[in-house]
Design an enzyme around this catalytic site. Sequence first.
Site, PDB file in Angstrom:
ATOM      1  N   ARG A 109     -33.258   3.653 -15.636  1.00 56.99           N
ATOM      2  CA  ARG A 109     -33.014   2.516 -14.765  1.00 56.99           C
ATOM      3  C   ARG A 109     -32.314   2.894 -13.469  1.00 56.99           C
ATOM      4  O   ARG A 109     -32.805   2.594 -12.385  1.00 56.99           O
ATOM      5  CB  ARG A 109     -32.185   1.461 -15.500  1.00 56.99           C
ATOM      6  CG  ARG A 109     -32.030   0.170 -14.709  1.00 56.99           C
ATOM      7  CD  ARG A 109     -31.212  -0.856 -15.481  1.00 56.99           C
ATOM      8  NE  ARG A 109     -31.761  -1.144 -16.789  1.00 56.99           N
ATOM      9  CZ  ARG A 109     -31.181  -1.926 -17.685  1.00 56.99           C
ATOM     10  NH1 ARG A 109     -30.020  -2.489 -17.401  1.00 56.99           N
ATOM     11  NH2 ARG A 109     -31.734  -2.152 -18.858  1.00 56.99           N
TER      12      ARG A 109
ATOM     13  N   HIS B 274     -43.680  -2.030 -17.466  1.00 52.92           N
ATOM     14  CA  HIS B 274     -42.260  -2.313 -17.265  1.00 52.92           C
ATOM     15  C   HIS B 274     -41.906  -3.671 -17.850  1.00 52.92           C
ATOM     16  O   HIS B 274     -41.972  -4.697 -17.159  1.00 52.92           O
ATOM     17  CB  HIS B 274     -41.966  -2.287 -15.755  1.00 52.92           C
ATOM     18  CG  HIS B 274     -40.528  -2.096 -15.417  1.00 52.92           C
ATOM     19  ND1 HIS B 274     -39.866  -0.899 -15.591  1.00 52.92           N
ATOM     20  CD2 HIS B 274     -39.616  -2.957 -14.878  1.00 52.92           C
ATOM     21  CE1 HIS B 274     -38.623  -1.014 -15.171  1.00 52.92           C
ATOM     22  NE2 HIS B 274     -38.442  -2.268 -14.739  1.00 52.92           N
TER      23      HIS B 274
ATOM     24  N   TYR C 109     -47.243 -15.694  -2.327  1.00 48.57           N
ATOM     25  CA  TYR C 109     -47.647 -15.803  -0.930  1.00 48.57           C
ATOM     26  C   TYR C 109     -47.852 -14.443  -0.259  1.00 48.57           C
ATOM     27  O   TYR C 109     -48.622 -14.341   0.690  1.00 48.57           O
ATOM     28  CB  TYR C 109     -46.594 -16.584  -0.128  1.00 48.57           C
ATOM     29  CG  TYR C 109     -46.374 -17.990  -0.630  1.00 48.57           C
ATOM     30  CD1 TYR C 109     -47.405 -18.921  -0.634  1.00 48.57           C
ATOM     31  CD2 TYR C 109     -45.126 -18.396  -1.097  1.00 48.57           C
ATOM     32  CE1 TYR C 109     -47.208 -20.211  -1.090  1.00 48.57           C
ATOM     33  CE2 TYR C 109     -44.910 -19.686  -1.555  1.00 48.57           C
ATOM     34  CZ  TYR C 109     -45.953 -20.592  -1.556  1.00 48.57           C
ATOM     35  OH  TYR C 109     -45.762 -21.863  -2.006  1.00 48.57           O
TER      36      TYR C 109
END
Length: 759
Positions: A45, A91, A135
């Site tokens: 991570r 993931h 978007y």
Amino acid sequence: MGNRVIPPSDGGDESGPGGEVLPVNLRDALEERYLAYALSTIMHRALPDVRDGLKPVHRRLLYAMRALRLDPGSAFKKCARVVGDVIGKFHPHGDQSVYDAMVRLAQDFAQRYPLVDGQGNFGNIDGDNPAAMRYTEARLTEVAALLLEGIDEDAVDFRPTYDGSEEEPVVLPGAFPNLLANGSAGIAVGMATSIPPHNAHELCRAALKLIEAPETAVEELVEIVPGPDFPTGGIIVESRASILESYRTGRGAFRVRARWHTEDQGRGTWVVVVTEIPYQVAKSRLIEKLADLINERKLPLVDDVRDESAEDVRVVFVPKSRNVEPGLMMESVFKLSELESRIPLNMNVLSGGIVPKVMGLKDVLVEWLDHRREVLLRRSRHRLGVIEKRLEILGGLLIAYLNLDEVIRIIREEDEPKQVLMARFDLNDVQANAILDMRLRNLRKLEEFEIRKEHEALTIEAGQIRDLLASVDKQWKVVALQIREVAATFGPETKLGKRRSTFAEAPGHAQEDIKEAMIEREPITVVVSEKGWIRALKGHLDDFARLDFKQGDKLRVAFKAETTDKIVIFSTAGRVFTLDASKLPGGRGHGEPIRIQVDLDEDQDVLDVFVHRPDRRLLVATREGKGFIVPEAEVVAQTRKGRQVVNVAAKDEVRLVRTVPPGATHVAAIGDNRKFLVFPIEQVAEMARGSGVRLQRFKDGGLADLKCFNGAEGLVWTSSGGSSFTRSLDDLKDWLGNRADAGRLPPRGFPATNRFDNA
């Protein structure tokens, strides 16, 4: 992680429906599970891999985008599609966190070399949020393509994904020095990383230097890579020695300032325009903080700040007056705002993708080079295997062309043509299948010529690859050639490769000037009471009769000052304290005890309080008659604890602090025993700290008063009646002696109070 523990059944039996219950020590269980969590955070991570400079989420994003064929020249696709593939296949985390990571890869103010080419609102330097993922659209950049180059050619290892349904790369081939070029930041358990961005062309040149001379010292590398290169530009004002030490150890920091210039507004007026701000500073928050500082009157030299930015940064500072020095004004702004930031360096990365390690500049470049060589070897072996398979097929096809009639007969007449072909022409299974799969249109002379030509070219290439695999020198030459191509792509003449951050020395403004510039100059009157209460009244007062004090208290000293002054406090123990006049309590009420503002011991008392003048000298003396001259610049204290100036004996105390006027040649001393002495001032030692020398000798009592004077002008004192007396050195010849003399009774008319000013 640990042994699976089954809770007991409702009946309280020693075993549950799932099996035996095992007693586990809580401490051991917590340690084991926390260690597993810490390792997971570190490895999967927070820390980047030194080889490709990526964390797992970024690596999975790029790999998923490649799988979607979002190459640099292809059409854009919705970010929601990319995020969905990433969290579904590679993931298993929240979609927002993955999208945030993707957005950062596309921001040209966050990434020096963006890895994602975004279309739509991906946020801005003001700190505004990007549009929702439904978007925005994205595809890979050329830099990302370099990181992925050769991934289909067995360049890196793959591992199963979290559900075992697919595979993902352990590391990317990394033809681009991404770790240092784009930097990284992350917080793990017990460790963190913070790597600022650098210039890719400089990194490539440093890597080439290491290939040519592996023993190159860090000092030589820093000549090539002088420091970070931030996407937002700015000026790095860190010293060269500090930068060198940071790159040697892998830990340090870089002081970065905004880039600014003055613009003439006509009629003698001007403004300062900031065109670049430090890395990772949100402009909108910066403007708000600057406005607050101006409203709080902490930037007295600045009248207004305006944000006139469009596509480029343009922050305008309006000075209070045309007489303000621009450099000093900006120094005060840098002191209090994020226009000067300290960017940390902590190159804590995963060495070899496994071991967390703090590495220096040279170590990082060496590991990247070793990775590039390993990628070259793996791709070469893969290519050699492909060539050998193709040569095997071409060999079979050539045999078929040489025996074309026989091959056609076998195919037409035999029931098992494959087996007959293999037996007749000593072919293997692959070659026989290639002959049987060949189309009739390929049975022409031109095709035979092309096969022979391809066979010869592949044979030569295979030989070259074998030579490459056998020679370390040739391997490094190929790696160097690849790095030179990257360096040329991001050269200083290119828009993306041109260095944005420059280097400069911080202007040489004195700290006192900067500090004074940060305070609005206003007249005040400092009032100190007998019991040690201090306050500052606005304006310069001449009448102190109306001052109010607590019951039983009265005025000790009052003097005129300004808010930019420092106030010096001398204690009877020889310790000196310094207060900023701007921070003194206001005139409402009775002020505050000095003991609240400084660490004054209970057995000490305030001896004197006055405005600091760094060009003056002070004569300090104890009750026992010991003293010395100290430059006033040496008595300023930086902390509440003050500075010990006079070393006082156990039964002694500091009694007098007197100013040494310019041109003073003699010292006049009077004791409690009313013995008067005059001696040359040159006999008094000058030091920054000490116990001093004997000024006057006493059999009983102590030193009552001192005065420094110019012998040519004479000694002046005030009588009990308020009259002023002046005595020349000729008048005082009976009292002239050397320091440490006892002296004699004073001249006629000297005050009975044993004070030169009759106070």
